[in-house]
Design a protein around this motif. Sequence first.
Motif, PDB file in Angstrom:
ATOM      1  N   SER A 282       0.842  -1.188   0.000  1.00 34.88           N
ATOM      2  CA  SER A 282       0.000   0.000   0.000  1.00 34.88           C
ATOM      3  C   SER A 282       0.876   1.236   0.000  1.00 34.88           C
ATOM      4  CB  SER A 282      -0.907   0.032   1.235  1.00 34.88           C
ATOM      5  OG  SER A 282      -1.766  -1.071   1.275  1.00 34.88           O
ATOM      6  N   CYS A 283       0.386   2.291  -0.619  1.00 34.73           N
ATOM      7  CA  CYS A 283       1.102   3.563  -0.641  1.00 34.73           C
ATOM      8  C   CYS A 283       0.072   4.679  -0.519  1.00 34.73           C
ATOM      9  CB  CYS A 283       1.914   3.708  -1.911  1.00 34.73           C
ATOM     10  SG  CYS A 283       2.683   5.328  -2.132  1.00 34.73           S
ATOM     11  N   ALA A 284       0.158   5.418   0.575  1.00 32.27           N
ATOM     12  CA  ALA A 284      -0.756   6.530   0.812  1.00 32.27           C
ATOM     13  C   ALA A 284      -0.042   7.842   0.524  1.00 32.27           C
ATOM     14  CB  ALA A 284      -1.254   6.495   2.248  1.00 32.27           C
ATOM     15  N   ALA A 285      -0.638   8.643  -0.339  1.00 29.69           N
ATOM     16  CA  ALA A 285      -0.069   9.942  -0.696  1.00 29.69           C
ATOM     17  C   ALA A 285      -0.786  11.046   0.068  1.00 29.69           C
ATOM     18  CB  ALA A 285      -0.202  10.179  -2.188  1.00 29.69           C
ATOM     19  N   SER A 286      -0.018  11.990   0.555  1.00 26.92           N
ATOM     20  CA  SER A 286      -0.612  13.118   1.273  1.00 26.92           C
ATOM     21  C   SER A 286       0.168  14.380   0.949  1.00 26.92           C
ATOM     22  CB  SER A 286      -0.603  12.871   2.780  1.00 26.92           C
ATOM     23  OG  SER A 286       0.724  12.756   3.258  1.00 26.92           O
ATOM     24  N   GLY A 287      -0.472  15.527   1.206  1.00 25.04           N
ATOM     25  CA  GLY A 287       0.174  16.803   0.957  1.00 25.04           C
ATOM     26  C   GLY A 287      -0.793  17.790   0.337  1.00 25.04           C
ATOM     27  N   SER A 288      -0.320  19.010   0.217  1.00 24.85           N
ATOM     28  CA  SER A 288      -1.138  20.064  -0.363  1.00 24.85           C
ATOM     29  C   SER A 288      -1.010  19.983  -1.885  1.00 24.85           C
ATOM     30  CB  SER A 288      -0.671  21.434   0.144  1.00 24.85           C
ATOM     31  OG  SER A 288      -1.467  22.446  -0.418  1.00 24.85           O
ATOM     32  N   ILE A 289      -1.835  19.133  -2.459  1.00 27.80           N
ATOM     33  CA  ILE A 289      -1.750  18.824  -3.884  1.00 27.80           C
ATOM     34  C   ILE A 289      -3.080  19.091  -4.558  1.00 27.80           C
ATOM     35  CG2 ILE A 289      -1.463  16.938  -5.541  1.00 27.80           C
ATOM     36  CD1 ILE A 289       1.129  17.822  -4.314  1.00 27.80           C
ATOM     37  N   PHE A 290      -2.999  19.688  -5.740  1.00 27.38           N
ATOM     38  CA  PHE A 290      -4.225  19.929  -6.502  1.00 27.38           C
ATOM     39  C   PHE A 290      -4.783  18.623  -7.039  1.00 27.38           C
ATOM     40  CE2 PHE A 290      -7.308  21.659  -9.213  1.00 27.38           C
ATOM     41  CZ  PHE A 290      -7.134  21.177 -10.491  1.00 27.38           C
ATOM     42  N   ARG A 291      -3.902  17.783  -7.641  1.00 26.36           N
ATOM     43  CA  ARG A 291      -4.381  16.536  -8.246  1.00 26.36           C
ATOM     44  C   ARG A 291      -3.269  15.503  -8.308  1.00 26.36           C
ATOM     45  NH1 ARG A 291      -6.143  18.217 -13.189  1.00 26.36           N
ATOM     46  NH2 ARG A 291      -4.065  17.844 -14.054  1.00 26.36           N
ATOM     47  N   PHE A 292      -3.607  14.299  -7.889  1.00 31.05           N
ATOM     48  CA  PHE A 292      -2.718  13.156  -8.078  1.00 31.05           C
ATOM     49  C   PHE A 292      -3.062  12.492  -9.401  1.00 31.05           C
ATOM     50  CE2 PHE A 292      -0.562  13.118  -4.095  1.00 31.05           C
ATOM     51  CZ  PHE A 292      -1.455  13.654  -3.179  1.00 31.05           C
TER      52      PHE A 292
END
Length: 121
Positions: A21-31
């Motif tokens: 599993s890989c969880a992405a986080s951060g102040s991002i407009f779009r993954f």
Amino acid sequence: QVQLVESGGGLVQAGGSLRLSCAASGSIFRFNTMGWYRQAPGKQRELVADITRGGTTNYADSVKGRFTISRDNAKNTVYLQMNNLKPEDTAVYYCNCNANVKPWSSSRDYWGQGTQVTVSS
């Protein structure tokens, strides 16, 4: 800006299964496209599988029919289900994510820290 936190690696016997599993986080407009790469000792990093935001998948020939990539856009998480593992699958597996920080910014790639997968014969 972006953090990718991987989990699920470990030691397994040949023929066994693991789920990364890989969880992405951060102040991002779009993954955008998310995927998994791997690097074995003495070898170059190679693509294992990736998946677009819309769900289109792409696999390395060596894992087709054994690995399945999926993602949960609501959780910004990508998964890699690995079945019928072989000793040659032993490597450090890295999560990769392409993302736009702002609507007007160019996209760029981000990498996780890697998780070890070891398959014993």
